[in-house]
Design a protein around this motif. Sequence first.
Motif, PDB file in Angstrom:
ATOM      1  N   ASP A 512     -13.757 -25.178 -50.110  1.00 29.01           N
ATOM      2  CA  ASP A 512     -13.142 -26.044 -51.199  1.00 29.01           C
ATOM      3  C   ASP A 512     -11.654 -26.607 -50.707  1.00 29.01           C
ATOM      4  O   ASP A 512     -10.873 -25.703 -50.717  1.00 29.01           O
ATOM      5  N   HIS A 513     -11.595 -27.839 -50.381  1.00 29.92           N
ATOM      6  CA  HIS A 513     -10.230 -28.089 -49.984  1.00 29.92           C
ATOM      7  C   HIS A 513      -9.256 -28.348 -50.887  1.00 29.92           C
ATOM      8  O   HIS A 513      -8.060 -28.196 -50.545  1.00 29.92           O
ATOM      9  N   SER A 514      -9.643 -28.121 -52.329  1.00 31.65           N
ATOM     10  CA  SER A 514      -8.636 -28.080 -53.261  1.00 31.65           C
ATOM     11  C   SER A 514      -7.946 -26.568 -53.200  1.00 31.65           C
ATOM     12  O   SER A 514      -6.713 -26.536 -53.446  1.00 31.65           O
ATOM     13  N   VAL A 515      -8.858 -25.862 -53.173  1.00 34.53           N
ATOM     14  CA  VAL A 515      -8.262 -24.226 -53.057  1.00 34.53           C
ATOM     15  C   VAL A 515      -7.646 -23.985 -51.498  1.00 34.53           C
ATOM     16  O   VAL A 515      -6.363 -23.407 -51.765  1.00 34.53           O
ATOM     17  N   HIS A 545      -6.458 -31.367 -58.796  1.00 35.04           N
ATOM     18  CA  HIS A 545      -6.365 -32.646 -58.572  1.00 35.04           C
ATOM     19  C   HIS A 545      -7.390 -33.397 -59.110  1.00 35.04           C
ATOM     20  O   HIS A 545      -7.716 -34.697 -59.290  1.00 35.04           O
ATOM     21  N   LEU A 546      -8.568 -32.792 -58.997  1.00 43.83           N
ATOM     22  CA  LEU A 546      -9.881 -33.410 -59.559  1.00 43.83           C
ATOM     23  C   LEU A 546     -10.200 -33.329 -60.978  1.00 43.83           C
ATOM     24  O   LEU A 546     -11.361 -33.789 -61.395  1.00 43.83           O
ATOM     25  N   LEU A 547      -9.678 -32.385 -61.458  1.00 43.33           N
ATOM     26  CA  LEU A 547      -9.912 -31.872 -62.786  1.00 43.33           C
ATOM     27  C   LEU A 547      -9.972 -32.831 -63.978  1.00 43.33           C
ATOM     28  O   LEU A 547     -11.025 -32.985 -64.785  1.00 43.33           O
ATOM     29  N   MET A 548      -9.252 -34.034 -64.058  1.00 42.55           N
ATOM     30  CA  MET A 548      -9.010 -34.695 -64.908  1.00 42.55           C
ATOM     31  C   MET A 548     -10.186 -35.997 -64.666  1.00 42.55           C
ATOM     32  O   MET A 548     -10.755 -36.264 -65.860  1.00 42.55           O
TER      33      MET A 548
END
Length: 879
Positions: A512-515, A545-548
């Motif tokens: 996961d690139h976000s983690v 950053h992808l949550l919204m």
Amino acid sequence: MKHTSDISSGYKNFFSQPQSISLFKEAIRNKTRQLQQQFDPQQNVLELLQARSEFIDRLLSACWRHFLNQYAASHTLIATGGYGRNELFPHSDIDLVILLDADHQDVVGKELTQFSNFLWDIGLKPGLSVRTVEECIDNARIDQTIITSLMEMRLIDGASHLFEQLKQGISSERLWPSAEFFQSKMEEQKKRYSKFDETAYNLEPNIKEGPGGLRDLQIIAWVFKRHYGSTTLRELIKYGFMPDSEYEELIRARNILWRIRFALHTLTNRCEDRLLFDYQRDLAQLFGYTDKNDQPDVESFMQFYFKTVVCMEQLNEILLQVFSEGFIDSNKRNEPTPITADFSAINGYLEVSHKNVFNDNPLTLLEIFLLLQQSPSLKGIRATTIRLIRKSVHLIDDEFRHNKKANRLFMEILRQPRGITHQLRRMNRYGILAAYLPGFANITLRMQYDLFHIYTVDEHTMFVIRNLRRFSLAKHNKELPFCNNIFLLIPTPHILYIAALFHDIAKGKGGDHSVLGENIAREFCLQHDIPSGDTKLITWLVRNHLLMSTTAQRKDISDPEVIHEFTLQVGSIKYLNYLYLLTVADIRATNPSLWNSWKDSLLKELYIATHNALHRGLDKPIARSERIGENKKEATDQLLRLNLSLTSIEKAWQHLNDDYFLRYSPDEIAWHTVAIAASRPEDFPLVLLRPQTQRGSAEIFIYTKNVELLFSICTATLDQLGLTILDARILTTADQYVLNSFQILEQSGEPIKDLFREVHICTSLRNNLVSREIKPHKNIHKQSRQARHFPIKTRISFLDDPTHQHTILELITTDRAGLLSIIGQSFAALDIQLHDARITTIGSRAEDMFYITDKQSQPIQDPTVLRQLQDLMLDSLDN
């Protein structure tokens, strides 16, 4: 008869044959085939280009002498452009100028027509201009593209004295002196760059016209030739414009681009200069790239290409600046104006005070960019200093990176009120950013091989930061005023820029690139002594950053429970402001064509709902019953103002349940109610279209008794009409009335603008619902050319519903015509009711969620039924 390729000595025999056209065509095919067979992607193609030029010379000369006959020696046939340079690619344009002898120009009209027609008949498709010497000169005087083409001219056949007259007539002493020509070419390059969004790193680049492409090399050659009359680029060394090592870089980059262009023409069998997805994999294999270390062959090939254009782009920047200083601004005084002990300004460009500045103090490799930000009158970095930077990048090592002075300098660059985007782009172009941030080196020139991202990862990151900067500037307020207003509430903008810098930094690392990115960002914050509160915000933004965007596009944001869950994840208005700005900037930087009013309104709606929830307090979430009551009251007030009686309102609402009043806004409820109240039994099914909603889309509303395949008929009809379905709400009441609404846009992303189009949509939909069938006809919903290069394996998952009202089916697959219709048919086949759908299309990737129940409106618990549904859908979609 002689062999068909031996035109130069036997052309008379060719023209005497009744099948002369086919013989010439065969000669061209044979030569093309021969050159293609000789092509080696690892070898220089200059000899092949010259061989093709010489072959065409002989062919044209033969045709010229045959058709012009006794006039062939009186007039002149000239090659121009790339053909004039003897650089003729397999399917390049053949640009020709015919110079007419002014005393005999009226007697060759018929001959010239026959000559031109014959060239077209044999498949050459020449770009042909017919003029006298004076006409050529007059046209060149007013059009720099004409003078540029004529600068490359070469005599093929005919009167050499006309050629010499033209050559003298277009000399820089007579028109377009080098300074004027240079300025014109700089303006041309500026316009050309703007057509490509100022970036060479588009995933389908143009290897000729794009920044860093072959046109950049030609600009260098043209400007240099105009001033010095030079015939080869090697003379750049002779006149001191570049050292041997740079010249070798330039020629190596040119040769690589030549080889790719030759291969592209051969592969496509036409003059194709775009590295489209259609050809990238074939080219990768042709050039010897294979899949390795989890990196596909095509990504390795494209990185090889991008490294080449980076080099070309840098050399273009350096040489054009040196040219400007050397022979355009040569009369200006080059005395340095001291700025610091290490830097001076010369002619508006920043220059090191001596050649050992970077060696003596490596930190100046960062300081130079800060000075540019603090001195807006400076135009950039002087070419000699750019050369020194390129040679000194190796000085940025671990010791440099952990130097607290270097850390403070880097943070100061991010805190400046101006020039952040420009300087980060410069730092990236010169290799400084990748050297200072090793994680950034991982994403430099890295492709994201999908249809969502159209830039390399590093270039996408630069666009995100650019977008954030635009939010901060009043001059861009009209673009996205809501973002501009929120940006004014941001106390520390540099936190936003850091989050943007790191949000995709772990792409390509696996996982996961976000983690992974969160961890890299945390290390950066610790090294740069960023306060713990700011560090927490930066790492949270990278992680989420992808949550919204996923919440807005994949969940029902009219549901108070969805808003409450999102509000708990965000936690504060401060975090919400940062996340909203980063989300909008990120989406707009992936692919500008995917941003539309629908996404804008969804994110804005989610922001406002979350802001209100945070303002009310996390311990006071709005209840569903409260929201339903509010919507009913507001809708009733609107309807009473429209002179609808309470009795009429209650009658129109008799089949509606609480879900309806929860999920529709008061404005939508009022619109539906007016139509339902005015309808008669014969009006059913009721089909309404509102071309512009608050979300910027068109809304289609259908009210009728429930029938089998209703969803499938609706979606298939809309698909055949070339409409994009953004959202679908499906409500079935206890007494089997159905309320379906679809948010739609034209396939172009535009709203419905034509009244006749509105009527056609409603009529087609109503007719199909009445007949309960779809008449087969041509589907105008077009799948993009690129989509077939990104086959997405179909995945079906069943998720838990927090409300325990439905079974949630998640589908990920390749978007295609009729997709929703196929899904609807699968549901109907197993007596499954559809209650809601969230439609998300990212490039060619469909990520849809369906809220389903059994016939008794209960969640589907039986694993056998779920397996049957999964198998049926997979079979239908795969076939």
